[in-house]
Design a protein around this motif. Structure first.
Motif, PDB file in Angstrom:
ATOM      1  N   TYR A  30     -35.600 -11.881-127.146  1.00 31.63           N
ATOM      2  CA  TYR A  30     -36.766 -11.017-127.020  1.00 31.63           C
ATOM      3  C   TYR A  30     -37.957 -11.903-126.690  1.00 31.63           C
TER       4      TYR A  30
ATOM      5  N   CYS B   8     -37.192  -8.809-136.080  1.00 32.11           N
ATOM      6  CA  CYS B   8     -37.780  -9.452-134.895  1.00 32.11           C
ATOM      7  C   CYS B   8     -39.295  -9.315-134.884  1.00 32.11           C
TER       8      CYS B   8
ATOM      9  N   ILE C 148     -39.947  -3.753-129.253  1.00 30.82           N
ATOM     10  CA  ILE C 148     -40.141  -3.798-130.702  1.00 30.82           C
ATOM     11  C   ILE C 148     -41.595  -4.181-130.978  1.00 30.82           C
TER      12      ILE C 148
ATOM     13  N   THR D 171     -28.396  -1.632-126.962  1.00 31.24           N
ATOM     14  CA  THR D 171     -29.308  -1.281-128.043  1.00 31.24           C
ATOM     15  C   THR D 171     -30.438  -0.420-127.505  1.00 31.24           C
ATOM     16  N   GLU D 172     -30.891   0.492-128.316  1.00 29.34           N
ATOM     17  CA  GLU D 172     -32.042   1.309-127.933  1.00 29.34           C
ATOM     18  C   GLU D 172     -33.349   0.563-128.213  1.00 29.34           C
ATOM     19  N   HIS D 173     -33.249  -0.568-128.891  1.00 26.99           N
ATOM     20  CA  HIS D 173     -34.438  -1.327-129.283  1.00 26.99           C
ATOM     21  C   HIS D 173     -34.796  -2.356-128.207  1.00 26.99           C
ATOM     22  N   THR D 174     -35.239  -1.842-127.068  1.00 27.64           N
ATOM     23  CA  THR D 174     -35.624  -2.731-125.974  1.00 27.64           C
ATOM     24  C   THR D 174     -37.089  -3.156-126.094  1.00 27.64           C
TER      25      THR D 174
ATOM     26  N   LYS E  59     -42.622  -4.860-136.894  1.00 27.13           N
ATOM     27  CA  LYS E  59     -41.547  -3.909-137.187  1.00 27.13           C
ATOM     28  C   LYS E  59     -40.189  -4.598-137.116  1.00 27.13           C
ATOM     29  N   GLY E  60     -39.342  -4.334-138.101  1.00 29.60           N
ATOM     30  CA  GLY E  60     -38.012  -4.927-138.117  1.00 29.60           C
ATOM     31  C   GLY E  60     -38.070  -6.435-138.303  1.00 29.60           C
TER      32      GLY E  60
ATOM     33  N   ILE F 207     -34.929  -2.547-138.728  1.00 29.84           N
ATOM     34  CA  ILE F 207     -34.620  -1.564-137.690  1.00 29.84           C
ATOM     35  C   ILE F 207     -33.119  -1.652-137.437  1.00 29.84           C
TER      36      ILE F 207
ATOM     37  N   CYS G 250     -29.721  -1.505-135.747  1.00 30.56           N
ATOM     38  CA  CYS G 250     -29.180  -1.508-134.385  1.00 30.56           C
ATOM     39  C   CYS G 250     -27.772  -0.925-134.359  1.00 30.56           C
TER      40      CYS G 250
ATOM     41  N   GLU H  72     -46.088  -6.555-128.694  1.00 28.25           N
ATOM     42  CA  GLU H  72     -44.709  -6.080-128.786  1.00 28.25           C
ATOM     43  C   GLU H  72     -43.779  -7.078-128.118  1.00 28.25           C
TER      44      GLU H  72
END
Length: 150
Positions: free
Chosen positions: A44, A75, A68, A63-66, A72-73, A97, A99, A52
């Motif tokens: 990331y 990362c 972040i 993953t839907e977490h492209t 948050k989470g 978060i 995954c 972000e």
């Protein structure tokens, strides 16, 4: 884990002078193939001037977490703290978060260029309590080598 052998393989990948994207993908693939408990490996990076992270190269399930947000989470927390974060059991983290239901532990190591945290490597494992000091040492080495091509 053959720590020195893996470091040498990482060095070889980075030193080949391929594109940044190719090299990052090759590192993801190598780590996921060589370490049986690395079930998802990805990079990331800070998304421009935004607070972000944006997913770059990765190996593992989609993953839907492209994107972040900072904070948050795991990362997002590393983006703010500038510190390594090893989570041996994700179920014990309030600011996690998910995954996927298979993920049991996670390790995130920041990448610094000229003293600035510009991104990170993120590893998910389907095994709880799996990460050791060798994982931290290897991934810190990866991040230092990656910093040389960014």
């Amino acid at each position: 884990m053959e720590l020195e052998l893996l470091k040498s393989k990482i060095d070889s990948l980075v030193d080949k002078n391929n594109s940044k994207e190719f090299t990052l993908q090759a590192i993801c693939d190598l780590l996921e193939n060589e370490i049986p408990y690395y079930d998802w490996v990805g990079f990331y990076f800070k998304n421009g001037d935004k607070e972000e992270l944006k997913l770059a190269q990765f190996t593992g399930e989609e993953t839907e977490h492209t994107i972040i947000p900072f904070g948050k989470g795991i990362c997002g927390q590393v983006a703010v703290s500038n510190q390594n974060f090893v989570v041996q059991d994700v179920s014990e983290q309030d600011n996690y978060i998910s995954c996927g239901w298979k993920v049991k532990s996670e390790i995130v190591i920041p990448i610094f260029v000229k003293g600035e945290n510009i991104g990170q490597i993120d590893i998910d494992s389907h095994t709880a309590n799996i990460f050791t000091e060798n994982d931290t040492l290897l991934l810190e080495h990866v991040c230092k080598k990656v910093a040389t091509i960014l």
